[in-house]
Design an enzyme around this catalytic site. Structure first.
Site, short mmCIF file in Angstrom:
data_model
loop_
_atom_site.label_atom_id
_atom_site.label_comp_id
_atom_site.label_asym_id
_atom_site.label_seq_id
_atom_site.Cartn_x
_atom_site.Cartn_y
_atom_site.Cartn_z
N HIS A 1 -0.46 -10.15 -4.72
CA HIS A 1 0.46 -9.83 -5.82
C HIS A 1 0.72 -11.06 -6.64
CE1 HIS A 1 2.81 -10.92 -2.23
NE2 HIS A 1 3.67 -11.48 -3.06
N ASN B 1 1.81 -16.58 -4.42
CA ASN B 1 2.00 -17.27 -3.15
C ASN B 1 0.89 -16.85 -2.20
OD1 ASN B 1 4.44 -18.42 -4.06
ND2 ASN B 1 5.59 -16.58 -3.49
N GLY C 1 4.26 -19.55 1.01
CA GLY C 1 5.46 -18.71 0.93
C GLY C 1 5.18 -17.23 0.79
N CYS D 1 0.85 -1.20 0.00
CA CYS D 1 0.00 0.00 0.00
C CYS D 1 0.88 1.25 0.00
CB CYS D 1 -0.93 0.02 1.20
SG CYS D 1 -2.37 -1.07 1.04
N HIS E 1 -0.34 -8.44 0.84
CA HIS E 1 -1.11 -7.61 -0.11
C HIS E 1 -1.03 -8.39 -1.41
CE1 HIS E 1 -2.15 -3.39 -1.82
NE2 HIS E 1 -2.10 -4.23 -2.86
P1 AMP Z 1 5.89 -13.14 -1.69
O1 AMP Z 1 7.01 -13.90 -1.03
O2 AMP Z 1 5.15 -13.93 -2.72
O3 AMP Z 1 4.97 -12.52 -0.67
O4 AMP Z 1 6.57 -11.98 -2.52
C1 AMP Z 1 6.94 -10.76 -1.97
C2 AMP Z 1 7.95 -10.18 -2.92
O5 AMP Z 1 8.06 -8.79 -2.64
C3 AMP Z 1 9.34 -10.79 -2.78
O6 AMP Z 1 9.73 -11.36 -4.03
C4 AMP Z 1 10.21 -9.58 -2.41
O7 AMP Z 1 11.50 -9.62 -3.00
C5 AMP Z 1 9.39 -8.42 -2.91
N1 AMP Z 1 9.61 -7.14 -2.25
C6 AMP Z 1 9.69 -6.91 -0.91
N2 AMP Z 1 9.88 -5.59 -0.68
C7 AMP Z 1 9.91 -4.98 -1.89
C8 AMP Z 1 10.11 -3.63 -2.31
N3 AMP Z 1 10.27 -2.63 -1.43
N4 AMP Z 1 10.10 -3.37 -3.64
C9 AMP Z 1 9.95 -4.37 -4.53
N5 AMP Z 1 9.75 -5.66 -4.20
C10 AMP Z 1 9.75 -5.97 -2.89
ZN ZN Z 2 -1.80 -3.29 1.17
#
Ligand code: AMP
Ligand code: ZN
Length: 114
Positions: free
Chosen positions: A100, A87, A93, A7, A98
């Site tokens: 994605h 995930n 995982g 967010c 949020h």
């Molecule tokens: P998940 O493990 O599926 O929840 O994916 C979360 C993803 O967010 C991971 O691949 C992280 O490398 C990525 N992530 C975390 N913080 C940031 C950030 N500030 N900017 C871009 N990607 C991020």
């Molecule tokens: Zn959010």
């Protein structure tokens, strides 16, 4: 949600390498890329995970996939192939609560995933 990392990216409170935006979603490069192309596509609305998708918000899932389709073409992945990952929850995982979708491409993917 005020304490949600994604967010904060949506609201420009935290900088991200944004590559696409429309009224419903944004896409940005993953900070810890797992492949030459690693893009996250997220709804602007705070939806924690696929568990919270219902009749009222399901259209965002189709929209996100249209955006992934467009980005895959722009990044030259469409012909060679790519992987879309969502995930969900602890065992899935998920580390950012949020919704994605990961768009991963530019190398051979392995199966099964870890
Ligand atoms: P998940 O493990 O599926 O929840 O994916 C979360 C993803 O967010 C991971 O691949 C992280 O490398 C990525 N992530 C975390 N913080 C940031 C950030 N500030 N900017 C871009 N990607 C991020
Ligand atoms: Zn959010």
């Amino acid at each position: 949600m005020s304490d949600c990392l994604f967010c904060k990216i949506v609201n420009d409170e935290i900088k991200a390498s944004k590559i696409y935006e429309d009224e419903k979603v944004i896409a940005f490069n993953d900070i810890n890329p797992q492949s030459p192309v690693h893009i996250l596509v997220i709804p602007k609305q705070h939806i924690p995970s696929i568990n919270q998708i219902d009749e009222s918000n399901q259209s965002i899932i189709g929209h996100i996939h249209l955006v992934i389709n467009k980005l895959a073409k722009e990044k030259g992945l469409a012909d060679k192939g790519y992987r879309i990952v969502n995930n969900c929850g602890k065992d899935g995982g998920q580390t950012v609560n949020h919704l994605h979708f990961h768009l991963l491409g530019g190398r051979d993917m392995q199966w099964p995933p870890g």
